[in-house]
Motif scaffolding. Structure first.
Motif, PDB file in Angstrom:
ATOM      1  N   ARG A 129      19.060  20.093 -10.754  1.00 29.74           N
ATOM      2  CA  ARG A 129      19.585  21.374 -11.265  1.00 29.74           C
ATOM      3  C   ARG A 129      21.120  21.354 -11.238  1.00 29.74           C
ATOM      4  NH1 ARG A 129      15.756  25.196 -12.222  1.00 29.74           N
ATOM      5  NH2 ARG A 129      13.722  24.801 -11.279  1.00 29.74           N
ATOM      6  N   GLU A 130      21.672  20.861 -10.129  1.00 28.83           N
ATOM      7  CA  GLU A 130      23.139  20.825 -10.007  1.00 28.83           C
ATOM      8  C   GLU A 130      23.785  19.938 -11.065  1.00 28.83           C
ATOM      9  OE1 GLU A 130      23.368  21.650  -5.175  1.00 28.83           O
ATOM     10  OE2 GLU A 130      23.741  19.631  -5.960  1.00 28.83           O
ATOM     11  N   LYS A 131      23.105  18.863 -11.409  1.00 26.72           N
ATOM     12  CA  LYS A 131      23.649  17.927 -12.403  1.00 26.72           C
ATOM     13  C   LYS A 131      23.483  18.450 -13.830  1.00 26.72           C
ATOM     14  CE  LYS A 131      24.562  14.062  -9.915  1.00 26.72           C
ATOM     15  NZ  LYS A 131      25.849  13.355  -9.929  1.00 26.72           N
ATOM     16  N   GLY A 132      22.741  19.527 -13.984  1.00 23.87           N
ATOM     17  CA  GLY A 132      22.511  20.077 -15.321  1.00 23.87           C
ATOM     18  C   GLY A 132      21.371  19.393 -16.056  1.00 23.87           C
ATOM     19  N   TRP A 133      20.576  18.610 -15.301  1.00 22.64           N
ATOM     20  CA  TRP A 133      19.445  17.905 -15.925  1.00 22.64           C
ATOM     21  C   TRP A 133      18.200  18.786 -15.980  1.00 22.64           C
ATOM     22  CZ3 TRP A 133      20.285  13.423 -11.961  1.00 22.64           C
ATOM     23  CH2 TRP A 133      21.427  12.683 -12.335  1.00 22.64           C
ATOM     24  N   LEU A 134      18.208  19.846 -15.209  1.00 27.75           N
ATOM     25  CA  LEU A 134      16.999  20.662 -15.065  1.00 27.75           C
ATOM     26  C   LEU A 134      17.362  22.135 -15.075  1.00 27.75           C
ATOM     27  CD1 LEU A 134      13.968  20.991 -14.380  1.00 27.75           C
ATOM     28  CD2 LEU A 134      14.552  20.658 -11.978  1.00 27.75           C
ATOM     29  N   ASN A 135      16.697  22.868 -15.964  1.00 31.06           N
ATOM     30  CA  ASN A 135      16.789  24.324 -15.927  1.00 31.06           C
ATOM     31  C   ASN A 135      15.416  24.877 -16.310  1.00 31.06           C
ATOM     32  OD1 ASN A 135      16.596  24.541 -18.790  1.00 31.06           O
ATOM     33  ND2 ASN A 135      18.782  24.063 -18.965  1.00 31.06           N
ATOM     34  N   ASP A 136      15.337  26.168 -16.504  1.00 32.60           N
ATOM     35  CA  ASP A 136      14.012  26.759 -16.740  1.00 32.60           C
ATOM     36  C   ASP A 136      13.359  26.270 -18.028  1.00 32.60           C
ATOM     37  OD1 ASP A 136      14.346  28.014 -14.401  1.00 32.60           O
ATOM     38  OD2 ASP A 136      14.813  29.998 -15.236  1.00 32.60           O
ATOM     39  N   LYS A 137      14.178  25.758 -18.961  1.00 26.47           N
ATOM     40  CA  LYS A 137      13.627  25.325 -20.258  1.00 26.47           C
ATOM     41  C   LYS A 137      12.864  24.007 -20.178  1.00 26.47           C
ATOM     42  CE  LYS A 137      16.993  27.614 -23.213  1.00 26.47           C
ATOM     43  NZ  LYS A 137      18.457  27.543 -23.111  1.00 26.47           N
ATOM     44  N   ASN A 138      13.263  23.134 -19.273  1.00 27.98           N
ATOM     45  CA  ASN A 138      12.573  21.833 -19.202  1.00 27.98           C
ATOM     46  C   ASN A 138      11.855  21.629 -17.867  1.00 27.98           C
ATOM     47  OD1 ASN A 138      15.048  21.575 -17.830  1.00 27.98           O
ATOM     48  ND2 ASN A 138      15.146  19.370 -18.197  1.00 27.98           N
ATOM     49  N   TYR A 139      11.633  22.749 -17.185  1.00 25.62           N
ATOM     50  CA  TYR A 139      10.944  22.681 -15.886  1.00 25.62           C
ATOM     51  C   TYR A 139       9.451  22.926 -16.083  1.00 25.62           C
ATOM     52  CZ  TYR A 139       9.644  24.176 -11.118  1.00 25.62           C
ATOM     53  OH  TYR A 139       9.046  24.318  -9.897  1.00 25.62           O
ATOM     54  N   PHE A 140       8.648  21.992 -15.638  1.00 17.06           N
ATOM     55  CA  PHE A 140       7.195  22.128 -15.741  1.00 17.06           C
ATOM     56  C   PHE A 140       6.605  22.087 -14.335  1.00 17.06           C
ATOM     57  CE2 PHE A 140       8.651  20.685 -19.789  1.00 17.06           C
ATOM     58  CZ  PHE A 140       7.840  21.352 -20.699  1.00 17.06           C
ATOM     59  N   ARG A 141       5.832  23.112 -14.042  1.00 17.82           N
ATOM     60  CA  ARG A 141       5.300  23.241 -12.689  1.00 17.82           C
ATOM     61  C   ARG A 141       3.778  23.073 -12.694  1.00 17.82           C
ATOM     62  NH1 ARG A 141       6.293  28.347  -8.557  1.00 17.82           N
ATOM     63  NH2 ARG A 141       4.447  27.969  -7.315  1.00 17.82           N
ATOM     64  N   PRO A 142       3.295  21.954 -12.176  1.00 17.52           N
ATOM     65  CA  PRO A 142       1.846  21.735 -12.165  1.00 17.52           C
ATOM     66  C   PRO A 142       1.158  22.604 -11.121  1.00 17.52           C
ATOM     67  CG  PRO A 142       2.942  19.969 -10.981  1.00 17.52           C
ATOM     68  CD  PRO A 142       4.033  20.872 -11.499  1.00 17.52           C
ATOM     69  N   GLY A 143      -0.083  22.923 -11.383  1.00 19.42           N
ATOM     70  CA  GLY A 143      -0.889  23.647 -10.394  1.00 19.42           C
ATOM     71  C   GLY A 143      -1.800  22.683  -9.657  1.00 19.42           C
ATOM     72  N   THR A 144      -2.691  23.226  -8.886  1.00 20.38           N
ATOM     73  CA  THR A 144      -3.645  22.421  -8.122  1.00 20.38           C
ATOM     74  C   THR A 144      -4.597  21.684  -9.078  1.00 20.38           C
ATOM     75  OG1 THR A 144      -3.525  24.046  -6.370  1.00 20.38           O
ATOM     76  CG2 THR A 144      -5.417  22.587  -6.336  1.00 20.38           C
TER      77      THR A 144
END
Ligand code: ZN
Length: 301
Positions: free
Chosen positions: A34-49
């Motif tokens: 996130r700090e490097k600007g590689w990750l924000n809400d647009k490219n964040y994928f959160r897997p479930g169980t």
């Protein structure tokens, strides 16, 4: 272009600080991205169980149930190397789904990075060496079963041999397993991958990089996979307490670049997982794991 990145806040849970396994590293890695600007809400994928049916692609249902209900024997727990807890159960059931999701995102986008995964010592019916469920084998089997790929290459550059992956996928000709590891490292008894390169601890950085490059080139040519799952373990690092190789951070950066550039050049989608890496300095370790994401950005955007 933003590269799809898969992570989950439950990957790092409250865990004994004194334990050799750096459970904190996953959360730290996400913060760095996130700090490097590689990750924000647009490219964040959160897997479930993960669903049991997914895990059962590669694991015995009796073992899955014994792990989930904390019914493993003392001997099994010792071999697993991690203290059982609800937090451990929770993250363990999410992570394979994360690699499966990363692979699907890679098939769609050409590349995707999982900020966890690479638990390659997990076998069909037992845990080993901090690995409980084999995300690599689960993902390969599930994609093949769903006809999403015809051939998958697991390119494992963790310093330890991918013995669990090799065993689980031994009878699956559509999944090619390649392990480039230090021969003297754990596990003492190696399994048989489709291609094993057991390196001497004394290998030079240049020879190491040449080995990685020439083997991946050869495999792309001979296997022509539809997907490459790349285990970018950083326990090849010279200061890693659990690895015997002497590879500098700069050469790890070069390795990630070489691997991802070859995948891109061949037009083969690549899903990265972080694999092993150990260091009392958890932040330095997380930065080392971030090198594969850095390389993905430098190669693909
Ligand atoms: Zn390792």
């Amino acid at each position: 272009m933003l590269i799809p990145i898969v992570s989950n806040p439950f990957y790092s849970f409250s865990f004994p600080d004194s334990h050799r396994f750096p459970m904190e590293k996953f959360g730290l890695l996400e913060t760095i991205c996130r700090e490097k600007g590689w990750l924000n809400d647009k490219n964040y994928f959160r897997p479930g169980t993960a669903k049991m049916a997914l895990l059962a692609q590669a694991h015995c249902s009796d073992y899955l149930s014994r792990f989930m209900n904390n019914q493993q024997t003392k001997q099994e727990l010792r071999r697993m190397g991690l203290p059982w807890s609800e937090g451990l159960r929770k993250r363990t059931l999410i992570s394979p789904n994360g690699t499966f999701l990363t692979a699907q995102l890679a098939l769609k986008n050409g590349v995707a990075c999982h900020l966890a995964g690479g638990t390659h010592h997990a076998h069909y019916d037992f845990a080993s060496g901090f690995c409980i469920l084999n995300d690599l084998a689960i993902t390969a089997k599930a994609l093949l079963a769903q006809n999403k790929v015809k051939k998958v290459l697991i390119f494992d550059c963790d310093v330890h041999q991918g013995d669990g992956t090799a065993s689980i996928l031994a009878d699956e000709p559509r999944a090619f397993t390649c392990s480039i590891h230090c021969e003297k490292n754990f596990p003492a008894r190696k399994a048989k991958s489709d291609l094993d390169l057991g390196l001497a601890a004394s290998i030079s950085e240049q020879d190491y990089l040449l080995t990685v490059e020439s083997s991946l080139k050869g495999l792309i040519h001979t296997q022509q996979p539809d997907l490459i799952i790349y285990d970018a373990g950083v326990d090849i690092f010279e200061g890693d307490p659990l690895g015997l190789l002497s590879i500098s951070e700069e050469s790890i950066r070069m390795r990630e670049h070489i691997v991802l550039a070859l995948c891109k050049e061949a037009g083969i989608p690549v899903a990265t997982v972080i694999g092993g890496g150990y260091d009392d300095d958890r932040l330095a370790l997380a930065r080392r794991h971030a090198l594969v994401v850095e390389a993905a950005y430098s190669v693909f955007s």
